[in-house]
Design a protein around this motif. Structure first.
Motif, PDB file in Angstrom:
ATOM      1  N   ARG A 248      30.632  63.242  63.502  1.00  0.00           N
ATOM      2  CA  ARG A 248      31.076  64.381  62.695  1.00  0.00           C
ATOM      3  C   ARG A 248      32.630  64.663  63.029  1.00  0.00           C
ATOM      4  NH1 ARG A 248      25.781  65.853  64.197  1.00  0.00           N
ATOM      5  NH2 ARG A 248      26.761  66.997  65.867  1.00  0.00           N
ATOM      6  N   ARG A 249      33.049  64.523  64.666  1.00  0.00           N
ATOM      7  CA  ARG A 249      34.161  64.755  64.793  1.00  0.00           C
ATOM      8  C   ARG A 249      35.476  63.739  63.834  1.00  0.00           C
ATOM      9  NH1 ARG A 249      34.777  64.336  70.934  1.00  0.00           N
ATOM     10  NH2 ARG A 249      36.898  65.238  70.537  1.00  0.00           N
ATOM     11  N   LEU A 250      34.870  62.642  63.944  1.00  0.00           N
ATOM     12  CA  LEU A 250      35.721  61.557  63.040  1.00  0.00           C
ATOM     13  C   LEU A 250      35.807  61.756  61.874  1.00  0.00           C
ATOM     14  CD1 LEU A 250      35.598  57.759  64.202  1.00  0.00           C
ATOM     15  CD2 LEU A 250      35.872  58.469  61.797  1.00  0.00           C
ATOM     16  N   LEU A 251      34.802  62.195  61.171  1.00  0.00           N
ATOM     17  CA  LEU A 251      34.882  62.500  59.734  1.00  0.00           C
ATOM     18  C   LEU A 251      35.986  63.685  59.382  1.00  0.00           C
ATOM     19  CD1 LEU A 251      31.517  61.617  58.443  1.00  0.00           C
ATOM     20  CD2 LEU A 251      33.557  60.184  58.105  1.00  0.00           C
ATOM     21  N   ALA A 252      35.579  64.660  60.288  1.00  0.00           N
ATOM     22  CA  ALA A 252      36.610  66.073  60.253  1.00  0.00           C
ATOM     23  C   ALA A 252      37.889  65.730  60.391  1.00  0.00           C
ATOM     24  CB  ALA A 252      35.857  66.910  61.558  1.00  0.00           C
ATOM     25  N   GLU A 253      38.264  64.664  61.452  1.00  0.00           N
ATOM     26  CA  GLU A 253      39.632  64.352  61.433  1.00  0.00           C
ATOM     27  C   GLU A 253      40.086  63.714  60.132  1.00  0.00           C
ATOM     28  OE1 GLU A 253      43.226  63.539  63.173  1.00  0.00           O
ATOM     29  OE2 GLU A 253      41.774  64.881  63.818  1.00  0.00           O
ATOM     30  N   ALA A 254      39.145  62.731  59.711  1.00  0.00           N
ATOM     31  CA  ALA A 254      39.735  61.989  58.432  1.00  0.00           C
ATOM     32  C   ALA A 254      39.873  63.109  57.289  1.00  0.00           C
ATOM     33  CB  ALA A 254      38.491  60.994  58.044  1.00  0.00           C
ATOM     34  N   ALA A 255      38.959  64.093  57.284  1.00  0.00           N
ATOM     35  CA  ALA A 255      39.285  65.096  56.021  1.00  0.00           C
ATOM     36  C   ALA A 255      40.535  65.862  56.486  1.00  0.00           C
ATOM     37  CB  ALA A 255      38.030  66.232  56.149  1.00  0.00           C
ATOM     38  N   ARG A 256      40.621  66.342  57.661  1.00  0.00           N
ATOM     39  CA  ARG A 256      42.208  66.965  58.035  1.00  0.00           C
ATOM     40  C   ARG A 256      43.314  66.134  57.495  1.00  0.00           C
ATOM     41  NH1 ARG A 256      39.187  69.194  62.575  1.00  0.00           N
ATOM     42  NH2 ARG A 256      39.526  67.202  63.948  1.00  0.00           N
ATOM     43  N   GLN A 257      43.242  64.790  57.836  1.00  0.00           N
ATOM     44  CA  GLN A 257      44.394  63.919  57.472  1.00  0.00           C
ATOM     45  C   GLN A 257      44.297  63.811  55.928  1.00  0.00           C
ATOM     46  OE1 GLN A 257      46.639  63.321  59.406  1.00  0.00           O
ATOM     47  NE2 GLN A 257      45.519  63.787  61.237  1.00  0.00           N
ATOM     48  N   ALA A 258      43.137  63.699  55.413  1.00  0.00           N
ATOM     49  CA  ALA A 258      43.221  63.751  53.784  1.00  0.00           C
ATOM     50  C   ALA A 258      44.019  65.124  53.174  1.00  0.00           C
ATOM     51  CB  ALA A 258      41.847  63.704  53.373  1.00  0.00           C
ATOM     52  N   ARG A 259      43.584  66.250  53.590  1.00  0.00           N
ATOM     53  CA  ARG A 259      44.313  67.464  53.230  1.00  0.00           C
ATOM     54  C   ARG A 259      45.675  67.370  53.374  1.00  0.00           C
ATOM     55  NH1 ARG A 259      39.066  69.350  54.735  1.00  0.00           N
ATOM     56  NH2 ARG A 259      39.681  69.854  56.971  1.00  0.00           N
ATOM     57  N   ARG A 260      45.991  66.764  54.636  1.00  0.00           N
ATOM     58  CA  ARG A 260      47.559  66.825  55.068  1.00  0.00           C
ATOM     59  C   ARG A 260      48.663  66.135  54.016  1.00  0.00           C
ATOM     60  NH1 ARG A 260      49.105  64.298  61.188  1.00  0.00           N
ATOM     61  NH2 ARG A 260      51.184  65.345  61.184  1.00  0.00           N
ATOM     62  N   VAL A 261      47.894  65.287  53.233  1.00  0.00           N
ATOM     63  CA  VAL A 261      48.718  64.456  52.348  1.00  0.00           C
ATOM     64  C   VAL A 261      48.469  64.735  50.989  1.00  0.00           C
ATOM     65  CG1 VAL A 261      49.155  62.724  53.784  1.00  0.00           C
ATOM     66  CG2 VAL A 261      46.983  62.365  52.294  1.00  0.00           C
ATOM     67  N   GLY A 262      47.403  65.992  50.613  1.00  0.00           N
ATOM     68  CA  GLY A 262      47.052  66.388  49.356  1.00  0.00           C
ATOM     69  C   GLY A 262      45.914  65.579  48.839  1.00  0.00           C
ATOM     70  N   LEU A 263      45.083  64.950  49.379  1.00  0.00           N
ATOM     71  CA  LEU A 263      43.624  64.559  49.046  1.00  0.00           C
ATOM     72  C   LEU A 263      42.481  65.118  49.247  1.00  0.00           C
ATOM     73  CD1 LEU A 263      44.499  60.652  49.952  1.00  0.00           C
ATOM     74  CD2 LEU A 263      44.740  61.745  47.774  1.00  0.00           C
ATOM     75  N   GLY A 264      42.419  66.556  49.878  1.00  0.00           N
ATOM     76  CA  GLY A 264      41.569  67.310  49.920  1.00  0.00           C
ATOM     77  C   GLY A 264      40.513  67.370  49.176  1.00  0.00           C
ATOM     78  N   ASP A 265      40.740  67.223  47.802  1.00  0.00           N
ATOM     79  CA  ASP A 265      39.711  67.257  46.718  1.00  0.00           C
ATOM     80  C   ASP A 265      39.233  66.089  46.041  1.00  0.00           C
ATOM     81  OD1 ASP A 265      40.400  70.125  46.590  1.00  0.00           O
ATOM     82  OD2 ASP A 265      42.067  69.818  44.948  1.00  0.00           O
ATOM     83  N   ASP A 266      39.635  64.974  46.809  1.00  0.00           N
ATOM     84  CA  ASP A 266      39.216  63.489  46.484  1.00  0.00           C
ATOM     85  C   ASP A 266      38.238  62.956  47.698  1.00  0.00           C
ATOM     86  OD1 ASP A 266      40.583  63.631  43.977  1.00  0.00           O
ATOM     87  OD2 ASP A 266      42.485  63.382  44.952  1.00  0.00           O
ATOM     88  N   LEU A 267      37.906  63.704  48.516  1.00  0.00           N
ATOM     89  CA  LEU A 267      37.375  63.031  49.591  1.00  0.00           C
ATOM     90  C   LEU A 267      36.103  62.016  49.008  1.00  0.00           C
ATOM     91  CD1 LEU A 267      37.296  66.065  52.223  1.00  0.00           C
ATOM     92  CD2 LEU A 267      38.780  64.087  51.911  1.00  0.00           C
ATOM     93  N   HIS A 268      35.337  62.475  48.282  1.00  0.00           N
ATOM     94  CA  HIS A 268      34.232  61.840  47.996  1.00  0.00           C
ATOM     95  C   HIS A 268      34.095  60.975  46.574  1.00  0.00           C
ATOM     96  CE1 HIS A 268      31.969  64.102  50.953  1.00  0.00           C
ATOM     97  NE2 HIS A 268      32.382  65.016  50.414  1.00  0.00           N
ATOM     98  N   ALA A 269      35.297  61.021  46.051  1.00  0.00           N
ATOM     99  CA  ALA A 269      35.569  59.866  45.140  1.00  0.00           C
ATOM    100  C   ALA A 269      35.881  58.434  45.558  1.00  0.00           C
ATOM    101  CB  ALA A 269      37.128  60.492  44.255  1.00  0.00           C
ATOM    102  N   PRO A 270      35.418  57.428  44.693  1.00  0.00           N
ATOM    103  CA  PRO A 270      35.781  55.985  45.109  1.00  0.00           C
ATOM    104  C   PRO A 270      37.496  55.853  45.206  1.00  0.00           C
ATOM    105  CG  PRO A 270      34.215  56.278  43.489  1.00  0.00           C
ATOM    106  CD  PRO A 270      34.702  57.721  43.334  1.00  0.00           C
TER     107      PRO A 270
END
Length: 605
Positions: A478-500
């Motif tokens: 859970r901590r690792l995936l939360a970190e991945a989500a934070r980095q995704a939002r950091r570069v503007g990919l927060g809305d695409d987390l579950h997209a291929p």
């Protein structure tokens, strides 16, 4: 109301149980064989479909498991094995130990091979083990070993196919659950990263040799487990079921079902087994004579299936089910409240983070880099430019540990990293992207980014595999995936987390690569042509992200051909021509340097 995949799986298991209770003895026996075959195919899904390692020798591992228990339960035992009492359960332990040991030895040798040499190597040792089974006298030669006792639980002998059905399918479903858990974890992402190539995986900190041998042994153990069950179901063992043709058939099952999917192993085993049985019954009636006609027809049908469904039947079936059934989307929740992962102490702004000292790289008579020296400091963007063929990508590979220099040194954070593998540089805080985007297109954005955090959780191999399979790693996950989500939002990919990841446009894929590198908590980023193929607005967004990272104290070294992008972002510029450094300094000075104008434009005029 939306149906959940777990509910459909439960319904399928209930239908299977009803078939075992109400079906004929022949039907139950056929299901037993499907379960045994699916267990071997499951190992090949892990090894071939996900790990990218083709093996034709899994039938030999089935034989090791079968012969180990057959010998232990039928032969006079030496004194050191007298304590086992010839128990089939001791045969299971012995079979797994022998299979695991042989797999470790064969894997250590075979996995050094690549390309078509690896499957040829598996054919060689598969044939060797097959003939060994028939040659050794204490294994009964080609006649085999008879009188293998049935399994027993609580004093009840499981002698019939209907009784063994519950054991076989319980083992298979447990194995599928454990493999699915493994793949949905940090170690599982490392295994999946093997499909993206050794360079990408090693650059993310994955020990690819360790991951390859791990899945090789796991696949062998699953095959050995199937062999143990087979021996006590048949009550007789000889070499015939463990030859190369059966090994090829196991691989067909994995590929037809869907080599990258856990449930594809079961589907492939079922389709191939039932199809062979039906063809054996139908073709003699149609042709009026007996023969191996089913092999010819089966081969033709297999080619057709692979043409129409290259990824196997399971993905096609899953896509059809999503169209016709109200299935709930399988999305893992992100725990926004999860504690952040520990971070390394960053270098002080202005400190030299990476230094190249006289790097030279020769390829035969070609000198790609000739005595190149440079330094990258914390809190700056250093751009590496030059005409095509100047040696920029080669220098990048030397700095990141992908290639070794012919002479010179690479010093990263005060440590001499010359000749060290790239995963060691990644462990010290070096993150990188690639000139040609390297992602796992079938995985979603979140899991692709999370690969970058591989080194931020470091259990040992056995602890990591067992913890993942038994889901003991959920808090860390859970901590690792939360970190991945934070980095995704950091570069503007927060809305695409579950997209291929493969469905993203090129610009967003490049941002994904940056987010994956940031997930490793680097102090230095090596970016290989990050703006290539991007539109104007995407380049501007990328420049804003990189400028923000520089302001945070990150050191950035980038190779780029877009001079407007470079001159608006870089603090210093190094220019290469024919492998030699011809200029270095602030962008304003470099772009007016006569040597640079000569290199790019052919002259000052």
């Amino acid at each position: 109301m939306r149906l959940r995949p777990a509910g459909l799986a439960a319904a399928g298991i209930a239908l299977l149980a009803w078939t075992a209770l109400a079906g004929s003895e022949f039907t139950v026996t056929l299901l037993d064989y499907i379960g045994l075959y699916a267990l071997v195919a499951l190992g090949l899904v892990l090894l071939t479909g996900i790990g990218g390692l083709t093996s034709f020798g899994q039938a030999a591992f089935v034989g090791l498991g079968a012969y180990a228990t057959a010998w232990l339960t039928t032969a006079p035992l030496p004194g050191w094995l007298a304590w086992t009492g010839g128990s089939p359960w001791a045969g299971l332990l012995l079979g797994l130990l022998i299979t695991g040991g042989v797999a470790w030895v064969l894997g250590t040798v075979s996995l050094r091979l690549s390309g078509h040499y690896l499957p040829l190597g598996t054919i060689a040792w598969g044939l060797s083990l097959y003939f060994l089974f028939g040659t050794l006298g204490f294994l009964g030669g080609y006649t085999g070993l008879a009188g293998v006792p049935p399994l027993s639980l609580g004093g009840v002998a499981l002698a019939g196919s209907r009784q063994l059905f519950w054991v076989i399918w319980a083992v298979l479903l447990a194995a599928m659950l454990l493999v699915g858990n493994l793949l949905d974890s940090r170690e599982g992402r490392a295994i999946r990263a093997l499909r993206g190539g050794m360079v990408m995986a090693e650059s993310m900190g994955v020990d690819t040799a360790r991951s390859r041998i791990a899945i090789f042994i796991i696949a062998a153990l699953l095959a050995g487990l199937s062999g143990w069950l087979y021996a006590h179901m048949q009550r007789f063992v000889n070499p015939t079921p463990f030859g190369l043709p059966i090994g090829i058939e196991y691989l067909f099952m994995a590929v037809v079902g869907g080599a990258g999917h856990v449930w594809g192993a079961l589907l492939g085993a079922g389709v191939v087994t039932l199809l062979k049985q039906w063809l054996q019954d139908i073709l003699p009636r149609l042709l009026g004579e007996s023969g191996n006609f089913e092999t010819v027809v089966f081969g033709i049908l297999l080619v057709v299936v692979l043409q129409r469904a290259r990824e196997g039947l399971w993905p096609a079936l899953a896509a059809f089910a999503r169209r016709v059934l109200p299935l709930a989307a399988a999305r893992r929740p992100i725990d926004a409240a999860a504690a952040p992962l520990a971070r390394r102490a960053p270098p002080a702004r202005g400190d030299v983070v990476l230094e190249a000292r006289g790097l030279t790289r020769r390829f035969g008579g070609l000198v790609a880099n000739d005595g190149v020296s440079l330094a990258v400091r914390a809190g700056e963007v250093l751009a590496l430019i030059g005409p095509n063929g100047a040696g920029k990508s080669t220098l990048f590979n030397l700095l990141s540990g992908v290639d070794d220099p012919s002479s010179g040194r690479v010093v990263f954070r005060g440590r001499d990293m010359t000749g060290r593998p790239s995963r060691e540089s990644a462990a010290l805080g070096l993150g990188r992207t690639f000139q040609h985007v390297r992602l796992l297109p079938q995985m979603n954005v979140l899991d692709n980014i999370a690969i970058g955090a591989h080194l931020r959780g470091r259990p040992g191999l056995l602890a990591g595999l067992c913890g993942a399979a038994l889901r003991l790693d959920r808090a860390a996950e859970r901590r690792l995936l939360a970190e991945a989500a934070r980095q995704a939002r950091r570069v503007g990919l927060g809305d695409d987390l579950h997209a291929p990841a493969g469905a993203l446009p090129l610009g967003r894929q490049r941002m994904l690569e940056i987010a994956r590198a940031l997930c490793a908590d680097p102090c230095l980023l090596l970016l290989d042509e990050p703006a290539a193929g991007l539109r104007h607005l995407e380049k501007r967004a990328l420049a804003q992200v990189l400028a923000g990272l520089r302001d945070e104290g990150m050191a950035i070294l980038l190779v780029e051909h877009d001079m407007d992008f470079v001159m608006g972002l870089a603090d210093r510029v190094v220019v290469l021509e024919f492998g030699r450094k011809i200029a270095e300094g602030p962008p304003e000075r470099v772009q007016n340097d006569p040597r640079v104008l000569e290199a790019y434009l052919g002259g000052v005029e």
